[in-house]
Design a protein around this motif. Structure first.
Motif, PDB file in Angstrom:
ATOM      1  N   ASN A 922       0.851  -1.167   0.000  1.00 16.83           N
ATOM      2  CA  ASN A 922       0.000   0.000   0.000  1.00 16.83           C
ATOM      3  C   ASN A 922       0.897   1.231   0.000  1.00 16.83           C
ATOM      4  O   ASN A 922       1.708   1.386   0.929  1.00 16.83           O
ATOM      5  CB  ASN A 922      -0.929  -0.005   1.212  1.00 16.83           C
ATOM      6  N   PRO A 923       0.838   2.050  -1.005  1.00 21.97           N
ATOM      7  CA  PRO A 923      -0.073   1.973  -2.133  1.00 21.97           C
ATOM      8  C   PRO A 923       0.242   0.814  -3.075  1.00 21.97           C
ATOM      9  O   PRO A 923       1.326   0.252  -3.044  1.00 21.97           O
ATOM     10  CB  PRO A 923       0.128   3.312  -2.847  1.00 21.97           C
ATOM     11  N   GLU A 924      -0.742   0.498  -3.894  1.00 22.23           N
ATOM     12  CA  GLU A 924      -0.623  -0.654  -4.785  1.00 22.23           C
ATOM     13  C   GLU A 924       0.547  -0.505  -5.750  1.00 22.23           C
ATOM     14  O   GLU A 924       1.106  -1.494  -6.230  1.00 22.23           O
ATOM     15  CB  GLU A 924      -1.934  -0.825  -5.564  1.00 22.23           C
ATOM     16  N   ALA A 925       0.953   0.735  -6.021  1.00 22.79           N
ATOM     17  CA  ALA A 925       2.066   0.961  -6.954  1.00 22.79           C
ATOM     18  C   ALA A 925       3.369   0.364  -6.452  1.00 22.79           C
ATOM     19  O   ALA A 925       4.301   0.147  -7.235  1.00 22.79           O
ATOM     20  CB  ALA A 925       2.244   2.458  -7.199  1.00 22.79           C
ATOM     21  N   LEU A 926       3.461   0.092  -5.158  1.00 24.39           N
ATOM     22  CA  LEU A 926       4.675  -0.534  -4.641  1.00 24.39           C
ATOM     23  C   LEU A 926       4.914  -1.892  -5.271  1.00 24.39           C
ATOM     24  O   LEU A 926       6.053  -2.348  -5.368  1.00 24.39           O
ATOM     25  CB  LEU A 926       4.578  -0.695  -3.117  1.00 24.39           C
ATOM     26  N   ARG A 927       3.854  -2.557  -5.698  1.00 25.02           N
ATOM     27  CA  ARG A 927       4.017  -3.868  -6.322  1.00 25.02           C
ATOM     28  C   ARG A 927       4.932  -3.798  -7.536  1.00 25.02           C
ATOM     29  O   ARG A 927       5.817  -4.641  -7.727  1.00 25.02           O
ATOM     30  CB  ARG A 927       2.652  -4.433  -6.727  1.00 25.02           C
ATOM     31  N   LEU A 928       4.740  -2.778  -8.365  1.00 23.73           N
ATOM     32  CA  LEU A 928       5.561  -2.637  -9.573  1.00 23.73           C
ATOM     33  C   LEU A 928       7.009  -2.283  -9.220  1.00 23.73           C
ATOM     34  O   LEU A 928       7.952  -2.789  -9.835  1.00 23.73           O
ATOM     35  CB  LEU A 928       4.963  -1.568 -10.485  1.00 23.73           C
ATOM     36  N   ASP A 929       7.179  -1.415  -8.206  1.00 21.80           N
ATOM     37  CA  ASP A 929       8.543  -1.060  -7.793  1.00 21.80           C
ATOM     38  C   ASP A 929       9.285  -2.276  -7.274  1.00 21.80           C
ATOM     39  O   ASP A 929      10.453  -2.507  -7.612  1.00 21.80           O
ATOM     40  CB  ASP A 929       8.486   0.020  -6.714  1.00 21.80           C
ATOM     41  N   TRP A 930       8.626  -3.045  -6.426  1.00 19.16           N
ATOM     42  CA  TRP A 930       9.270  -4.224  -5.847  1.00 19.16           C
ATOM     43  C   TRP A 930       9.522  -5.298  -6.894  1.00 19.16           C
ATOM     44  O   TRP A 930      10.532  -5.993  -6.848  1.00 19.16           O
ATOM     45  CB  TRP A 930       8.413  -4.789  -4.711  1.00 19.16           C
ATOM     46  N   LEU A 931       8.613  -5.415  -7.863  1.00 19.54           N
ATOM     47  CA  LEU A 931       8.823  -6.386  -8.941  1.00 19.54           C
ATOM     48  C   LEU A 931      10.031  -5.988  -9.777  1.00 19.54           C
ATOM     49  O   LEU A 931      10.846  -6.855 -10.160  1.00 19.54           O
ATOM     50  CB  LEU A 931       7.562  -6.480  -9.799  1.00 19.54           C
ATOM     51  N   CYS A 932      10.173  -4.703 -10.050  1.00 20.20           N
ATOM     52  CA  CYS A 932      11.340  -4.237 -10.809  1.00 20.20           C
ATOM     53  C   CYS A 932      12.634  -4.523 -10.055  1.00 20.20           C
ATOM     54  O   CYS A 932      13.636  -4.936 -10.651  1.00 20.20           O
ATOM     55  CB  CYS A 932      11.219  -2.740 -11.092  1.00 20.20           C
ATOM     56  N   LEU A 933      12.620  -4.312  -8.759  1.00 14.71           N
ATOM     57  CA  LEU A 933      13.801  -4.625  -7.959  1.00 14.71           C
ATOM     58  C   LEU A 933      14.121  -6.110  -8.007  1.00 14.71           C
ATOM     59  O   LEU A 933      15.279  -6.511  -8.172  1.00 14.71           O
ATOM     60  CB  LEU A 933      13.577  -4.193  -6.504  1.00 14.71           C
ATOM     61  N   ALA A 934      13.093  -6.935  -7.862  1.00 16.80           N
ATOM     62  CA  ALA A 934      13.309  -8.382  -7.778  1.00 16.80           C
ATOM     63  C   ALA A 934      13.822  -8.966  -9.088  1.00 16.80           C
ATOM     64  O   ALA A 934      14.649  -9.889  -9.088  1.00 16.80           O
ATOM     65  CB  ALA A 934      12.014  -9.081  -7.366  1.00 16.80           C
ATOM     66  N   VAL A 935      13.346  -8.449 -10.225  1.00 10.30           N
ATOM     67  CA  VAL A 935      13.768  -9.014 -11.512  1.00 10.30           C
ATOM     68  C   VAL A 935      15.104  -8.444 -11.977  1.00 10.30           C
ATOM     69  O   VAL A 935      15.722  -8.998 -12.897  1.00 10.30           O
ATOM     70  CB  VAL A 935      12.695  -8.779 -12.600  1.00 10.30           C
ATOM     71  N   SER A 936      15.550  -7.344 -11.364  1.00 17.68           N
ATOM     72  CA  SER A 936      16.790  -6.715 -11.822  1.00 17.68           C
ATOM     73  C   SER A 936      17.991  -7.010 -10.933  1.00 17.68           C
ATOM     74  O   SER A 936      19.110  -6.661 -11.284  1.00 17.68           O
ATOM     75  CB  SER A 936      16.592  -5.200 -11.933  1.00 17.68           C
ATOM     76  N   HIS A 937      17.784  -7.625  -9.773  1.00 15.94           N
ATOM     77  CA  HIS A 937      18.878  -7.950  -8.865  1.00 15.94           C
ATOM     78  C   HIS A 937      19.037  -9.461  -8.762  1.00 15.94           C
ATOM     79  O   HIS A 937      18.041 -10.208  -8.767  1.00 15.94           O
ATOM     80  CB  HIS A 937      18.629  -7.362  -7.474  1.00 15.94           C
ATOM     81  N   ASP A 938      20.301  -9.878  -8.622  1.00 15.03           N
ATOM     82  CA  ASP A 938      20.611 -11.305  -8.576  1.00 15.03           C
ATOM     83  C   ASP A 938      19.951 -12.026  -9.749  1.00 15.03           C
ATOM     84  O   ASP A 938      19.315 -13.071  -9.598  1.00 15.03           O
ATOM     85  CB  ASP A 938      20.146 -11.910  -7.247  1.00 15.03           C
ATOM     86  N   ALA A 939      20.123 -11.437 -10.943  1.00 15.21           N
ATOM     87  CA  ALA A 939      19.449 -11.918 -12.146  1.00 15.21           C
ATOM     88  C   ALA A 939      20.448 -11.996 -13.296  1.00 15.21           C
ATOM     89  O   ALA A 939      21.492 -11.343 -13.279  1.00 15.21           O
ATOM     90  CB  ALA A 939      18.302 -10.968 -12.513  1.00 15.21           C
ATOM     91  N   PRO A 940      20.125 -12.793 -14.325  1.00 18.08           N
ATOM     92  CA  PRO A 940      21.002 -12.850 -15.504  1.00 18.08           C
ATOM     93  C   PRO A 940      20.984 -11.537 -16.273  1.00 18.08           C
ATOM     94  O   PRO A 940      20.077 -10.715 -16.114  1.00 18.08           O
ATOM     95  CB  PRO A 940      20.393 -13.995 -16.326  1.00 18.08           C
ATOM     96  N   GLN A 941      22.014 -11.327 -17.091  1.00 19.74           N
ATOM     97  CA  GLN A 941      22.071 -10.131 -17.911  1.00 19.74           C
ATOM     98  C   GLN A 941      20.906 -10.102 -18.885  1.00 19.74           C
ATOM     99  O   GLN A 941      20.523 -11.129 -19.450  1.00 19.74           O
ATOM    100  CB  GLN A 941      23.389 -10.083 -18.683  1.00 19.74           C
ATOM    101  N   ARG A 942      20.347  -8.908 -19.091  1.00 23.85           N
ATOM    102  CA  ARG A 942      19.201  -8.809 -19.991  1.00 23.85           C
ATOM    103  C   ARG A 942      19.567  -9.203 -21.414  1.00 23.85           C
ATOM    104  O   ARG A 942      18.737  -9.734 -22.150  1.00 23.85           O
ATOM    105  CB  ARG A 942      18.661  -7.370 -19.955  1.00 23.85           C
ATOM    106  N   THR A 943      20.814  -8.978 -21.777  1.00 22.75           N
ATOM    107  CA  THR A 943      21.227  -9.344 -23.140  1.00 22.75           C
ATOM    108  C   THR A 943      21.251 -10.859 -23.349  1.00 22.75           C
ATOM    109  O   THR A 943      21.230 -11.328 -24.490  1.00 22.75           O
ATOM    110  CB  THR A 943      22.624  -8.779 -23.420  1.00 22.75           C
ATOM    111  N   ASN A 944      21.291 -11.626 -22.249  1.00 19.39           N
ATOM    112  CA  ASN A 944      21.285 -13.087 -22.373  1.00 19.39           C
ATOM    113  C   ASN A 944      19.885 -13.667 -22.496  1.00 19.39           C
ATOM    114  O   ASN A 944      19.728 -14.842 -22.843  1.00 19.39           O
ATOM    115  CB  ASN A 944      21.966 -13.728 -21.159  1.00 19.39           C
ATOM    116  N   THR A 945      18.868 -12.860 -22.180  1.00 11.55           N
ATOM    117  CA  THR A 945      17.491 -13.373 -22.215  1.00 11.55           C
ATOM    118  C   THR A 945      16.632 -12.715 -23.288  1.00 11.55           C
ATOM    119  O   THR A 945      15.641 -13.286 -23.713  1.00 11.55           O
ATOM    120  CB  THR A 945      16.822 -13.170 -20.846  1.00 11.55           C
TER     121      THR A 945
END
Length: 1002
Positions: A922-945
């Protein structure tokens, strides 16, 4: 109605299983039929679990994290022992009879290494391992009776020592039968075999048989260290004998006496306090138990424990007393450290018990919110709860709070018994019983016209030490800290003498009580008119506070609301306690009496203005109309400024200079901003929009990137000009009476919540730019916090900053700075200098339950000192510390916040994780912020996917994300179609194709 039976008063301790280790074994894959736990050992830092596959798992007890895994090709692990005086060494025995000594190299952060492998017992079954208490030496016993010693020499001892001794193995002795147990203390080795016990002086190579009578079977023996045995100068030895008996032996091997426990063990077993089942107590006596004790283990200061196939037994052998016995089935082995017991069961499961005082057990249950179980334990152990010792940990208000948490419809029987228990209690600070009895027995007194007892104490009497007079209650800060520190160091023991004095958990509240005048309520005297007026004033203040909070709650996020619902009744007293404590130290004895008239003169006008403001706020037309409410507060605020002398007439000029600097700065940066905003526009559509919407929702302002950047620069400039030189007013400049202080705190906090600041009167600055107004508001808020910190309700202040100043880091930093000033003399702050994070976290945990913003100051210091490693352990303080607080803490390092959020979610059972995450969004917009954090950290390089056209690369679906569980939970939570589309765009842009399919299907 079913009543809970009462346990006799003689039982003061329980075995409590307050955490389940099944998830730990499952994570280590030790819960399968193919692989299971075979042996166990424990030290201050480590829990060591040997497995049937030859692996040794070393788990750090703080947080239950697997830190090391040591493999052995020599067979399954049969025995393991941790070196207690140097936890860098572990000895392991395998099923082939080999003994491996490991050096973990934790200090040098190197890899663990085998420093010696002994083949002396190869082909035999090692039955016991024991470390020397001073040197690096391991004693080994096997099933044929051979006992050997392995002396370890390492690089720590230097090259000279290693050159003379090359890992010798010394044969100590060979006894007549299998070695059941080994123990070592002060140069002497204790060997217990199937037939008798032996005492060996390893330095002079002398041996003694203990006693003349042999036995046949598994019987243990252990040392009882000196200083723990009631004043004896030498250690004692206890040897198990048939028929529930023990020999008490001196350090020379001579039997002093035989203790018989058969009759004492006929009492019914005490229930184990576990979260899985309600405790049950059967009052019917058991038959006499003639038992053989397979091992004896020294436990805490006074106790020896053992077990059988039926249960666990804890004795106080010197008093020939059974502290407790409880039914615990299928025990294979037990490892102990202080008051902790780790039980290995025959099926490979591991249980973790703590030997606790009953009141300590209830306190921990209350801290964790297990209300029903805590109430049932209180009803079972009523006799112990009523005792004076227990009431130091469980005062009357805690029991009242416990009763209020129970469901009347389903727990009426427990509630009625709890009410009966409460009726037998009297507040610990009551003047009715203890003081009256002390007066009548040791002191003479006379009653003054005012109703106050004038007490004349007899010098040298016992009451001088035990009476509850004001001088007896008042302790200096140093004394309280010293007493509290001593109490923390001894908490693990849990078995101290009943006459030991313990400090209260909440130091500020305890000291606030000493500020009260010493008086005895008399039923035959009518209350004075001043008391009646005070009651009316408190009622008005309560109405204003509650109405204001309900208005603020309408715009409050559930993330913040969690804290509010914990203990709303105590909110207005947080700052009062610490201020009263400070005032008590500063204004002592005759100085206080001399300064009181002068202080009353200073506060006279403010008192009159405060009373008038409170009376005006009683009118709903004023209270519910923001304009009228501000006018009343602005009029009152002038008196507050005049009284405490914090006026800043030059601040308006600073505000104007900020405007000029901002206009020049905006012109210089306009071109740069135009260039930088355009390229990032596409990425901000799905990455930053959620966060921007969140800030818009909290501040109610329409912000652009340029305006936000300009405000940030101006805020820093304004802070340096207007607020940097201000010193925090953490404590009042002089003593404030409690009656007026409560109203001052209420009105001052209301001023901050409604932005009634020194240079923001009426419609001033209406024609100023919106972003400049916001910047000036931030600077004024920082100055206001510094000037009137001693008159602000810290909880409401934090809630207001979280909601109204979410986009300003300086306001939050100012708030944290004030909390640091308030806690600079705290025992936690002092412990921070030593740099041991585990001790600091334990001290914080022991100081709980926390319901004060002061915890944030300690968390901030921990994070500044230890960084990311200090963030994850803070999950144990939820909801005292909320994710919104951690977001502010880690605002410069979002990855640290992500690690905290992931740990917090994983700390809950799987069926509760979605509900927890939903409550935090809450607010609901936090969902998108947290999702962006989760998919961009400890993740493969975007150029590999993802390729250049945004399509999947070959085999990109095989990549894994470190926060995949958190990503899956965020995606599966209910959401509207627009939000799901945005989440799908995020997954597509980062190439997380599996979750994209889930979103498309949903």
């Amino acid at each position: 109605m079913t009543s809970v039976p009462m346990i006799p008063e003689s039982y003061s301790h329980v075995l409590a299983e307050l955490e389940c280790l099944d998830p730990l074994l499952s994570a280590l894959r030790l819960d399968s039929s193919r692989l299971k736990c075979t042996c166990i050992a424990v030290s201050r830092k480590w829990l060591a679990l040997g497995s049937s596959g030859g692996g040794l798992n070393l788990i750090q007890k703080e947080g239950w994290k697997q830190r090391l895994f040591l493999t052995h090709k020599e067979g399954a692990i049969s025995r393991v022992a941790c070196c207690l005086h140097d936890e860098d060494y572990v000895a392991v025995a395998t099923s082939q009879g080999l003994v491996v000594v490991w050096q973990l190299n934790q200090e040098r952060r190197g890899k663990p290494e085998r420093i010696y492998v002994s083949t002396e017992h190869k082909g035999k079954k090692v039955t016991s391992l024991c470390w020397d208490t001073a040197a690096l030496r391991v004693f080994v016993g096997d099933h044929v009776g051979k006992v050997s010693a392995i002396k370890i020499n390492t690089s720590k001892q230097g090259k000279a020592a290693a050159a003379f001794v090359m890992f010798p193995v010394q044969i100590i002795t060979t006894v007549d039968s299998r070695v059941v147990q080994l123990d070592y203390l002060d140069g002497r080795l204790l060997i217990s075999s199937l037939t008798r016990s032996y005492l060996c002086d390893t330095e002079r190579e002398k041996f003694w048989k203990i006693g003349n009578k042999e036995r046949d079977g598994e019987y243990g023996a252990c040392f009882f260290p000196a200083g723990k045995n009631g004043g004896s100068q030498q250690p004692l030895i206890y040897c198990a004998r048939p028929g529930s008996r023990m020999w008490e032996v001196n350090f020379e091997g001579e039997v002093l006496s035989t203790h018989q426990f058969k009759q004492l063990l006929s009492s019914p077993p005490l229930p184990v306090i576990t979260l899985r089942l309600d405790p049950q107590y059967n009052t019917s006596a058991c038959s006499l138990q003639s038992l053989s004790f397979p091992k004896l283990l020294y436990l805490t200061e006074h106790c020896v424990m053992t077990w059988t196939e039926r249960g666990i037994y804890v004795f106080i052998p010197q008093n020939v007393q059974v502290l407790l016995w409880s039914e615990v089935k299928d025990i294979q082995d037990i490892a102990v450290y202080r008051n902790e017991l780790f039980c290995l069961h025959t099926n490979g499961k591991v249980s973790h018990f703590s030997l606790l005082l009953v009141e300590r057990c209830v306190e921990r249950l209350l801290r964790r919110g297990f209300w029903s179980l805590a109430a049932r334990v209180c009803c079972l152990f009523q006799n112990s709860i009523i005792s004076c010792r227990a009431r130091k940990f469980l005062p009357l208000d805690k029991l009242e709070h416990l009763k209020s948490q129970l469901e009347l419809s389903t727990q009426s029987d427990v509630i009625s018994q709890l009410e009966e228990l409460i009726s037998k209690l009297e507040p610990l600070d009551s003047a009715c019983s203890s003081r009256r009895s002390s007066i009548s027995s040791h002191e003479s007194f006379s009653v003054l016209d005012s109703g106050i007892y004038r007490v004349i104490s007899r010098r040298g009497s016992q009451s001088d030490e035990d009476s509850c007079s004001l001088n007896g209650q008042t302790l200096s800060e140093d004394e309280r800290l010293k007493e509290f520190t001593t109490h923390q160091e001894e908490e693990q023991v849990e078995l101290g003498n009943d006459n030991v004095s313990h400090a209260s958990v909440v130091v500020e509240t305890d000291r606030n009580e000493t500020f009260l005048p010493f008086s005895i309520p008399l039923s035959f005297r009518s209350p004075s008119p001043l008391v009646s007026l005070q009651a009316v004033k408190e009622s008005v203040s309560s109405f204003v506070r509650k109405t204001t909070e309900k208005i603020g709650t309408l715009h409050m996020s559930p993330d913040v609301r969690v804290r509010q619902e914990m203990k709303d009744d105590d909110e207005s007293h947080e700052v009062t306690a610490s201020i009263a404590a400070y005032s008590q130290e500063e204004d002592e004895n005759n100085l206080e009496l001399q300064s009181q008239p002068q202080e009353e003169d200073r506060l006279r006008d403010l008192k009159i203005a405060t009373t008038e403001a409170i009376n005006k706020l009683q009118d709903p037309l004023v209270l519910l109309e923001p304009r009228c409410l501000r006018e009343v507060l602005q009029e009152w605020f002038l008196y507050l400024e005049e009284t405490f002398g914090f006026k800043e007439p030059s601040f308006s000029d600073d505000c104007l200079s900020i405007k000029e600097d901002k206009n020049v700065l905006a012109e210089e940066l306009s071109e740069v901003l135009e260039e930088n905003i355009e390229p990032d526009k596409h990425s901000e559509d799905h990455v930053g929009k959620g966060q921007t919407d969140a800030l818009e929702g909290n501040t109610g302002q329409d912000q652009t990137s340029e305006a936000h950047f300009g405000r940030e620069v101006c805020e820093n400039d304004a802070s340096s000009k207007g607020a940097s030189d201000h010193v925090f007013q953490v404590y009042p400049p002089y003593l404030i009476a409690r009656d007026i202080q409560k109203d001052l705190v209420e009105l001052t906090t209301l001023c901050f919540e409604l932005n009634v600041f020194p240079c923001k009167n009426g419609n001033a600055k209406e024609n100023a730019e919106q972003d400049l107004q916001l910047t000036v508001s931030w600077v004024l808020a920082c100055q206001f916090i510094k000037d009137y910190f001693f008159l602000l309700d810290l909880k409401r202040l934090k809630r207001c900053i979280t909601i109204n100043y979410a986009s300003s880091t300086s306001v939050w930093e100012t708030y944290i700075e004030g909390l640091k000033e308030l806690t600079h003399a705290s025992p936690v702050t002092l412990a921070m200098e030593n740099g041991d994070m585990l001790k600091i976290l334990k001290l914080l945990n022991d100081l709980g339950p926390w319901d004060s913003p002061l915890l944030l100051a300690h968390a901030q210091r921990l994070y500044e000192k230890f960084g990311e490693t200090a963030v994850r352990p803070l999950i144990k303080f939820y909801p005292s510390i909320l994710p919104s607080d951690i977001m502010q803490l880690c605002r410069h390092h979002p990855a640290h916040f992500l690690a905290y959020l992931d740990s917090l979610v994983k700390s809950k059972p799987e069926d509760e994780r979605s509900f927890l995450l939903q409550s935090l969004l809450n607010p609901e917009a936090l969902r998108l912020d947290w999702l962006c954090l989760a998919v961009s950290h400890d993740a493969p390089q975007r150029t590999n996917t993802v390729d250049s056209e945004g399509n999947p690369r070959p085999r990109s679906h095989l990549f894994t994300w470190g926060y995949s569980q958190l990503i899956l939970l965020l995606i599966k939570l209910p959401a509207d179609f627009v939000t799901k589309e945005k989440m799908a765009d995020i997954c597509k842009s980062y190439g997380i194709w599996g979750y994209l399919l889930l979103l498309m299907i949903s």
